[in-house]
Write a protein that holds these residues in place. Structure first.
Motif, PDB file in Angstrom:
ATOM      1  N   LYS A  63      37.335 -21.343 -48.254  1.00  0.00           N
ATOM      2  CA  LYS A  63      37.401 -22.666 -47.638  1.00  0.00           C
ATOM      3  C   LYS A  63      38.789 -22.934 -47.051  1.00  0.00           C
ATOM      4  O   LYS A  63      38.921 -23.582 -46.015  1.00  0.00           O
ATOM      5  CB  LYS A  63      37.059 -23.732 -48.679  1.00  0.00           C
ATOM      6  N   PRO A  66      39.625 -21.063 -42.845  1.00  0.00           N
ATOM      7  CA  PRO A  66      38.509 -21.212 -41.909  1.00  0.00           C
ATOM      8  C   PRO A  66      38.459 -20.092 -40.872  1.00  0.00           C
ATOM      9  O   PRO A  66      37.390 -19.806 -40.323  1.00  0.00           O
ATOM     10  CB  PRO A  66      38.747 -22.569 -41.257  1.00  0.00           C
ATOM     11  N   ASP A  67      39.588 -19.447 -40.630  1.00  0.00           N
ATOM     12  CA  ASP A  67      39.597 -18.340 -39.676  1.00  0.00           C
ATOM     13  C   ASP A  67      38.734 -17.180 -40.153  1.00  0.00           C
ATOM     14  O   ASP A  67      38.140 -16.472 -39.341  1.00  0.00           O
ATOM     15  CB  ASP A  67      41.039 -17.867 -39.415  1.00  0.00           C
ATOM     16  N   LEU A  69      35.923 -17.448 -42.020  1.00  0.00           N
ATOM     17  CA  LEU A  69      34.529 -17.820 -41.743  1.00  0.00           C
ATOM     18  C   LEU A  69      34.214 -17.750 -40.257  1.00  0.00           C
ATOM     19  O   LEU A  69      33.140 -17.308 -39.860  1.00  0.00           O
ATOM     20  CB  LEU A  69      34.246 -19.232 -42.258  1.00  0.00           C
ATOM     21  N   LYS A  70      35.160 -18.167 -39.447  1.00  0.00           N
ATOM     22  CA  LYS A  70      34.952 -18.146 -38.000  1.00  0.00           C
ATOM     23  C   LYS A  70      34.797 -16.712 -37.485  1.00  0.00           C
ATOM     24  O   LYS A  70      34.017 -16.458 -36.561  1.00  0.00           O
ATOM     25  CB  LYS A  70      36.130 -18.832 -37.305  1.00  0.00           C
ATOM     26  N   ARG A  77      27.270 -15.647 -41.933  1.00  0.00           N
ATOM     27  CA  ARG A  77      27.441 -17.075 -42.238  1.00  0.00           C
ATOM     28  C   ARG A  77      26.117 -17.705 -42.650  1.00  0.00           C
ATOM     29  O   ARG A  77      26.060 -18.498 -43.601  1.00  0.00           O
ATOM     30  CB  ARG A  77      28.039 -17.811 -41.036  1.00  0.00           C
TER      31      ARG A  77
END
Length: 146
Positions: A63, A66-67, A69-70, A77
């Motif tokens: 969390k 975020p990079d 997850l991106k 995802r």
């Protein structure tokens, strides 16, 4: 700073795997609660707690980045979202059976304590000196947490 797709895939897939294992663990514990198999719960309690701690750390790290997850694929995802939804459902079911077990246990303790207190009664006899006999002073501890 941007994560590369390979690093993102590693972190996201690791969290997916952990989420699935923890979900399976919670489902197993929920069934043990429902089947009144407390011994089975005790055997894996430390492992479940450790998995939950690792899950909290891993999800917080992801969390905060975020990079990562991106940079993960849409498929990864979506898989993480689905695993998380199933985990939340298992967690909710687990919480319900734990709360039910706690409520039943507390009710039993209160009932037993009331029965013991009722059996003690008030002194009804007097001794030779005209004094009432003291009631039984046996203690009953009532712990409100289960």
């Amino acid at each position: 700073m941007s994560a590369d797709p390979q690093t993102a895939a590693f972190h996201v897939r690791r969290l997916i795997d952990l989420t699935r294992r923890l979900t399976a663990r919670l489902e197993t514990e929920t069934e043990a609660f429902r089947d009144h198999r407390a011994k089975d719960l005790l055997a894996g309690q430390a492992e479940t707690q450790e998995m939950a701690n690792v899950y909290r750390r891993e999800s917080a790290q992801l969390k905060s980045r975020p990079d990562v997850l991106k940079a993960a694929t849409v498929g990864d995802r979506m898989e993480l979202i689905r695993a998380t939804e199933l985990f939340e459902q298992a967690l909710s079911a687990h919480a319900r059976v734990v709360e039910a077990a706690r409520t039943v246990s507390e009710g039993l303790v209160r009932t037993i304590a009331a029965e013991v207190a009722g059996q003690r009664g008030n002194p009804s006899a007097y001794g030779a000196a005209g004094q009432a006999h003291a009631p039984n002073a046996t203690a009953v501890a009532l712990n409100r947490t289960a």
